[in-house]
Design a protein around this motif. Structure first.
Motif, short mmCIF file in Angstrom:
data_model
loop_
_atom_site.label_atom_id
_atom_site.label_comp_id
_atom_site.label_asym_id
_atom_site.label_seq_id
_atom_site.Cartn_x
_atom_site.Cartn_y
_atom_site.Cartn_z
N PRO A 119 23.66 10.53 66.51
CA PRO A 119 23.08 9.58 65.54
C PRO A 119 23.50 8.15 65.86
N ARG A 120 22.61 7.22 65.58
CA ARG A 120 22.88 5.81 65.84
C ARG A 120 23.99 5.32 64.93
N VAL A 121 24.88 4.48 65.50
CA VAL A 121 25.98 3.93 64.72
C VAL A 121 25.44 2.81 63.84
N GLU A 122 25.52 2.98 62.54
CA GLU A 122 24.95 2.01 61.61
C GLU A 122 25.99 1.05 61.04
N ASN A 123 27.20 1.53 60.83
CA ASN A 123 28.18 0.75 60.07
C ASN A 123 29.28 0.13 60.92
N SER A 155 31.10 -1.76 63.87
CA SER A 155 30.78 -2.79 64.86
C SER A 155 32.03 -3.19 65.61
N THR A 204 26.01 -4.12 66.44
CA THR A 204 26.47 -2.75 66.24
C THR A 204 26.80 -2.12 67.57
N GLU A 232 30.11 8.82 62.40
CA GLU A 232 29.36 8.07 63.40
C GLU A 232 30.13 8.05 64.72
N CYS A 253 20.23 -5.00 67.87
CA CYS A 253 21.38 -4.09 67.94
C CYS A 253 22.65 -4.80 68.39
N GLU A 282 26.22 0.69 70.22
CA GLU A 282 25.17 1.64 70.59
C GLU A 282 25.78 3.02 70.78
N SER A 283 25.18 4.02 70.16
CA SER A 283 25.60 5.39 70.41
C SER A 283 25.13 5.79 71.79
N GLY A 308 33.58 -2.52 59.58
CA GLY A 308 32.62 -1.61 58.96
C GLY A 308 33.25 -0.39 58.32
#
Length: 422
Positions: A42-46, A48, A26, A230, A23, A28-29, A244
């Motif tokens: 929700p987890r931050v995917e995109n 950074s 990225t 996000e 991780c 962290e949520s 991102g």
């Protein structure tokens, strides 16, 4: 048994480290403090977070001791303006605001009217005219900004006033006692990542004070950031640089929340903006965040009337050339002066000799000059008769002889003709 526990402990540590490494690129949520009663974010995917660009870090050194003072001279707080056109006068001290003509950037002010996106102000010498305002209450917020749109965060860098067009209303009227969030960046269109996220806080308590006594009325705070759906939280007041984003349109929402994750009610504490990301746009900001412009050149957006090293070298070279040319001109003038002096000396002597000869040749003033005399023809003298010469007499005799011969021939011819007729 103990060996199994140790093995499980090591496996847990390894798994935890692997999770952190996975991780690391990225954000962290995180949930607000009392997260047990809230649904997980929700987890931050995109999106950074990255380090600030190197050029911006270097340019920021020029503002390390800068503490601007911004004031709104008019309209005054709670002033009633009897016109829909309002003149706003600003004052700035401690910061030169300007725009570099070539690069199109420079220190400036972020000027907000109500909840609208800010307007960049590069000169406070003339008033800002707000035309056609709706009747009711309006709020102006202004703060000083670095050339790349990062806000100065000292207390005097911010100014605010609330006024009323004709009469007061409840809209656009933030409480002076409650914390207030001012969304600043991102805004507009970007040509490169990373993209800076920045905001301004007013009346926000220190975390230490807010957390000291859970029973008091001082609520701790966070900034909830949501980008394209996000979300993540910030607990520090400083800009961050993000990557991102989607090509084209994106949306960003900032919310000032309390320790329970609830938005603290005040005007403008929840703001959303739509921005564009167009990688084909290569403006100065895009070059700045991607290190595609030299530090020497880009210093012109931070320092007023800055002359780059290249400009200084060119100027020095021009001065040297000008000095050398001046010396050469002086040498030529001196040589020419010497030549003129050498040539002038014999001419002077010659002129003196000529003057002496002229003085000798000219008659004296007392000498008399001969008078002009007219020769008149004697009117009594008549032209003499010219006697013909001998040559002229002979020619006349020859002509007479020829005439006689012609007459004789004509007579003979007539006689012949008469005989033929007979």
């Amino acid at each position: 048994m103990m060996s199994r526990i140790k093995i499980l402990s090591w496996l847990t540590v390894i798994f935890f480290c692997w999770t952190l490494l996975g991780c690391s690129d990225t954000i962290e949520s995180v949930q607000a403090f009392n997260s047990e009663s809230k649904s997980p974010i929700p987890r931050v995917e995109n999106i950074s977070e990255v380090a600030p660009p190197k050029l911006i870090q270097e340019l920021n050194k020029n503002f390390s001791q800068t503490k601007p003072e911004v004031k709104i001279l008019s309209p005054q707080i709670d002033e009633i303006v009897n016109s829909q056109d309002v003149s706003v006068s600003l004052q700035v001290k401690g910061l030169d605001i300007f725009k570099d003509e070539e690069l199109g950037m420079g220190p400036h002010l972020h000027f907000f009217l109500d909840d609208k996106p800010y307007q960049a102000i590069y000169s406070a010498s003339e008033p800002i005219i707000l035309e056609g305002l709706a009747p009711g209450t309006h709020t102006i917020r202004v703060f000083a900004s670095r050339p790349w749109h990062e806000s100065f965060k000292n207390p005097t860098a911010y100014a605010q006033t609330t006024f009323h067009v004709f009469t007061a209303t409840e809209d656009n009227n933030p409480s002076q006692d409650e914390p207030l969030l001012t969304y600043s960046r991102p805004q507009g269109t970007y040509g490169a990542e990373p993209i800076m996220l920045d905001f301004y806080l007013t009346n926000a308590p220190l975390h230490v004070v807010a957390q000291e006594n859970p029973a008091d009325d001082i609520a701790d705070w966070r900034i909830r950031v949501t980008i394209n759906g996000e979300s993540f939280l910030l607990d520090t007041w400083q800009p961050i640089y993000l990557t991102g984003f989607n090509k084209g349109q994106n949306w960003v929402k900032l919310e000032y929340i309390d320790e329970n994750g609830n938005v603290i009610q005040n005007a403008f504490n929840s703001t959303v903006r739509a921005i564009n990301y167009d990688p084909s746009l290569q403006d100065t900001l895009a070059k700045l965040v991607t290190d595609k412009i030299s530090l020497d050149k880009v210093k012109a957006i931070a320092l007023k009337d800055y002359q780059g090293l290249q400009e200084v070298k060119t100027q020095e070279k021009e001065e040297i050339i000008e000095e050398e040319l001046s010396e050469e001109v002086e040498e030529v003038k001196e040589e020419k002066s010497e030549i003129v002096e050498e040539e002038l000396t014999p001419e002077v002597i010659e002129e003196e000799l000529v003057e002496d000869v002229t003085d000798i040749a000219e008659p004296s003033v007392n000498e008399s000059k001969p008078e002009n005399r007219k020769v008149e023809q004697d009117k009594d003298i008549l032209p003499q008769e010219i006697e013909p010469t001998a040559d002229l007499t002979e020619e006349q005799n020859e002509q007479e002889n020829i005439s006689e011969e012609l007459e004789t021939k004509e007579n003979k011819q007539e006689d012949v003709n008469d005989s033929d007729n007979q």
